[in-house]
Structures are given as structure tokens and as C-alpha cells.
Design a protein around this motif. Structure first.
Motif, PDB file in Angstrom:
ATOM      1  N   MET A 222       0.950  -1.058   0.209  1.00 38.92           N
ATOM      2  CA  MET A 222       0.035   0.258  -0.043  1.00 38.92           C
ATOM      3  C   MET A 222       1.116   1.109  -0.055  1.00 38.92           C
ATOM      4  N   PRO A 223       0.658   2.109  -0.921  1.00 43.11           N
ATOM      5  CA  PRO A 223       1.291   3.578  -1.034  1.00 43.11           C
ATOM      6  C   PRO A 223       1.320   4.449   0.495  1.00 43.11           C
ATOM      7  N   GLU A 224       2.063   5.064   0.839  1.00 42.92           N
ATOM      8  CA  GLU A 224       1.799   6.056   1.802  1.00 42.92           C
ATOM      9  C   GLU A 224       0.829   7.025   1.387  1.00 42.92           C
ATOM     10  N   THR A 225       0.919   7.363   0.225  1.00 46.08           N
ATOM     11  CA  THR A 225      -0.217   8.575  -0.013  1.00 46.08           C
ATOM     12  C   THR A 225      -0.365   8.277  -1.551  1.00 46.08           C
ATOM     13  N   LEU A 226      -1.792   8.804  -1.908  1.00 40.43           N
ATOM     14  CA  LEU A 226      -1.909   8.749  -3.457  1.00 40.43           C
ATOM     15  C   LEU A 226      -1.206   9.323  -4.255  1.00 40.43           C
ATOM     16  N   ALA A 227      -0.516  10.496  -3.724  1.00 38.97           N
ATOM     17  CA  ALA A 227       0.135  11.133  -4.503  1.00 38.97           C
ATOM     18  C   ALA A 227       1.789  10.507  -5.080  1.00 38.97           C
ATOM     19  N   ALA A 228       1.949   9.503  -4.240  1.00 42.74           N
ATOM     20  CA  ALA A 228       3.257   8.645  -4.501  1.00 42.74           C
ATOM     21  C   ALA A 228       2.789   7.861  -6.232  1.00 42.74           C
ATOM     22  N   LEU A 229       1.668   7.714  -6.256  1.00 41.60           N
ATOM     23  CA  LEU A 229       1.261   6.879  -7.324  1.00 41.60           C
ATOM     24  C   LEU A 229       1.638   7.744  -8.585  1.00 41.60           C
TER      25      LEU A 229
ATOM     26  N   VAL B  71       1.079   0.207 -22.491  1.00 43.51           N
ATOM     27  CA  VAL B  71       1.912  -0.235 -21.202  1.00 43.51           C
ATOM     28  C   VAL B  71       2.030  -1.853 -21.355  1.00 43.51           C
ATOM     29  N   LYS B  72       3.357  -2.299 -21.093  1.00 43.76           N
ATOM     30  CA  LYS B  72       3.324  -3.869 -20.930  1.00 43.76           C
ATOM     31  C   LYS B  72       3.677  -3.989 -19.585  1.00 43.76           C
ATOM     32  N   LEU B  73       2.803  -4.780 -18.713  1.00 50.55           N
ATOM     33  CA  LEU B  73       3.163  -4.985 -17.348  1.00 50.55           C
ATOM     34  C   LEU B  73       4.023  -6.157 -17.514  1.00 50.55           C
ATOM     35  N   PRO B  74       5.174  -6.225 -16.481  1.00 54.12           N
ATOM     36  CA  PRO B  74       5.796  -7.210 -16.101  1.00 54.12           C
ATOM     37  C   PRO B  74       5.150  -8.723 -15.951  1.00 54.12           C
ATOM     38  N   HIS B  75       5.626  -9.833 -16.000  1.00 49.13           N
ATOM     39  CA  HIS B  75       5.060 -11.113 -16.074  1.00 49.13           C
ATOM     40  C   HIS B  75       4.454 -11.424 -14.591  1.00 49.13           C
ATOM     41  N   HIS B  76       5.133 -10.864 -13.475  1.00 49.86           N
ATOM     42  CA  HIS B  76       4.604 -11.073 -12.107  1.00 49.86           C
ATOM     43  C   HIS B  76       3.569 -10.631 -11.783  1.00 49.86           C
ATOM     44  N   LEU B  77       3.150  -9.681 -12.731  1.00 50.79           N
ATOM     45  CA  LEU B  77       1.805  -8.566 -12.356  1.00 50.79           C
ATOM     46  C   LEU B  77       0.776  -9.298 -13.337  1.00 50.79           C
TER      47      LEU B  77
ATOM     48  N   THR C  52      -5.858  -5.215 -12.744  1.00 54.35           N
ATOM     49  CA  THR C  52      -4.800  -6.307 -12.457  1.00 54.35           C
ATOM     50  C   THR C  52      -3.770  -5.993 -11.630  1.00 54.35           C
ATOM     51  N   VAL C  53      -3.255  -4.675 -11.707  1.00 54.74           N
ATOM     52  CA  VAL C  53      -2.217  -4.037 -10.684  1.00 54.74           C
ATOM     53  C   VAL C  53      -2.680  -4.075  -9.227  1.00 54.74           C
ATOM     54  N   LEU C  54      -3.835  -3.738  -8.985  1.00 57.44           N
ATOM     55  CA  LEU C  54      -4.376  -3.684  -7.722  1.00 57.44           C
ATOM     56  C   LEU C  54      -4.294  -5.144  -7.076  1.00 57.44           C
ATOM     57  N   ASN C  55      -4.779  -6.132  -7.855  1.00 54.37           N
ATOM     58  CA  ASN C  55      -5.038  -7.232  -7.397  1.00 54.37           C
ATOM     59  C   ASN C  55      -3.551  -8.114  -7.338  1.00 54.37           C
ATOM     60  N   GLU C  56      -2.727  -7.826  -8.265  1.00 49.79           N
ATOM     61  CA  GLU C  56      -1.605  -8.596  -8.184  1.00 49.79           C
ATOM     62  C   GLU C  56      -0.351  -7.874  -7.679  1.00 49.79           C
ATOM     63  N   ALA C  57      -0.244  -6.855  -7.282  1.00 46.38           N
ATOM     64  CA  ALA C  57       0.871  -6.227  -6.854  1.00 46.38           C
ATOM     65  C   ALA C  57       1.657  -6.702  -5.561  1.00 46.38           C
ATOM     66  N   SER C  58       2.977  -6.953  -5.661  1.00 48.56           N
ATOM     67  CA  SER C  58       3.362  -7.515  -4.635  1.00 48.56           C
ATOM     68  C   SER C  58       4.467  -6.609  -3.741  1.00 48.56           C
ATOM     69  N   SER C  59       4.331  -5.421  -4.132  1.00 46.09           N
ATOM     70  CA  SER C  59       5.281  -4.177  -3.353  1.00 46.09           C
ATOM     71  C   SER C  59       4.510  -2.817  -3.606  1.00 46.09           C
TER      72      SER C  59
ATOM     73  N   TRP D  45     -14.172  -2.997 -10.665  1.00 44.58           N
ATOM     74  CA  TRP D  45     -14.419  -3.766 -10.108  1.00 44.58           C
ATOM     75  C   TRP D  45     -13.444  -4.537  -9.365  1.00 44.58           C
ATOM     76  N   LEU D  46     -13.543  -4.562  -7.931  1.00 42.18           N
ATOM     77  CA  LEU D  46     -12.457  -5.134  -7.160  1.00 42.18           C
ATOM     78  C   LEU D  46     -13.015  -6.238  -6.124  1.00 42.18           C
ATOM     79  N   PRO D  47     -12.252  -7.102  -5.596  1.00 45.23           N
ATOM     80  CA  PRO D  47     -12.741  -7.937  -4.460  1.00 45.23           C
ATOM     81  C   PRO D  47     -13.283  -6.749  -3.022  1.00 45.23           C
ATOM     82  N   PRO D  48     -14.292  -7.197  -2.489  1.00 45.12           N
ATOM     83  CA  PRO D  48     -14.580  -6.245  -1.398  1.00 45.12           C
ATOM     84  C   PRO D  48     -13.511  -6.207  -0.430  1.00 45.12           C
ATOM     85  N   GLN D  49     -12.834  -6.987   0.094  1.00 49.68           N
ATOM     86  CA  GLN D  49     -11.558  -6.690   1.055  1.00 49.68           C
ATOM     87  C   GLN D  49     -10.654  -6.034   0.243  1.00 49.68           C
ATOM     88  N   LEU D  50     -10.231  -5.995  -0.971  1.00 52.05           N
ATOM     89  CA  LEU D  50      -9.255  -5.080  -1.296  1.00 52.05           C
ATOM     90  C   LEU D  50      -9.908  -3.594  -1.280  1.00 52.05           C
ATOM     91  N   ARG D  51     -11.313  -3.512  -1.798  1.00 54.47           N
ATOM     92  CA  ARG D  51     -11.831  -2.166  -1.919  1.00 54.47           C
ATOM     93  C   ARG D  51     -11.768  -1.602  -0.416  1.00 54.47           C
TER      94      ARG D  51
END
Length: 96
Positions: free
Chosen positions: A1-8, A16-22, A44-51, A72-78
Motif C-alpha cells: 500500500m502506498p503511503e499517499t495517493l500522490a506517490a502513484l 503499457v506492458k506489465l511485467p510477468h509477475h503482475l 490487475t495491478v491492484l490485485n496482483e501487486a506484490s510491493s 470492480w475489485l474484491p470487497p476486501q481489497l476495496r
């Protein structure tokens, strides 16, 4: 989770081509000018980001706010994101 939205500070235009781990789906290229592909990339990024680095690299705060009400996101993630960033809840209310 980022510290602030501004960090995004992710890309806002182009293809954009996402890396394979995402995204290992075989459809990892996203044309950000196409709303459905943009939403798919954010989901995809919100669900799969590992860092936090993944989130900061691939998401943009302004685009996330714009997409949030219809993303659309899983309720817990949202819930986790909305608890961390109440501005996203306000964005959803404003869109209603």
C-alpha cells in the motif's frame, strides 16, 4: 500500500506492458487510451501487486480516482484501499 495517493506516478498515456509477475495472462499490453483496457490494467495491478513499488510504478493517482467508482475489485481489497484513502470513498460518492 502506498503511503499517499500522490506517490502513484504511473503512466497515463500510451501502451503499457506489465511485467510477468503482475500479468501472466498473455494479454499484458494495455492501450491506456481504451477505457476497458485501462480499467483492466488497474484491476490487475491492484490485485496482483506484490510491493509498494509495483503500485507506485504502474498506477497514477488521478486515473485511480477517476476509475475508482466503477472499478470492480474484491470487497476486501476495496475496503482496505478506502480505509487507507478516504478520498476514494468521496470520489465514489461524487460519481453517484
Amino acid at each position: 500500500m502506498p503511503e499517499t495517493l500522490a506517490a502513484l506516478k504511473g503512466p497515463t498515456t500510451g501502451v503499457v506492458k506489465l511485467p510477468h509477475h503482475l500479468d501472466w495472462s498473455g494479454h499484458a499490453e494495455y492501450d491506456l487510451s481504451r477505457p476497458a483496457r485501462l480499467a483492466s490494467m488497474y484491476r490487475t495491478v491492484l490485485n496482483e501487486a506484490s510491493s509498494t513499488a509495483d503500485l507506485n510504478t504502474w498506477l497514477d493517482a488521478g486515473l485511480l480516482r477517476k476509475l475508482w467508482p466503477t472499478l470492480w475489485l474484491p470487497p476486501q481489497l476495496r475496503r482496505r484501499w478506502e480505509e487507507a484513502f478516504p478520498a476514494l470513498v468521496e470520489t465514489s460518492r461524487d460519481a453517484a
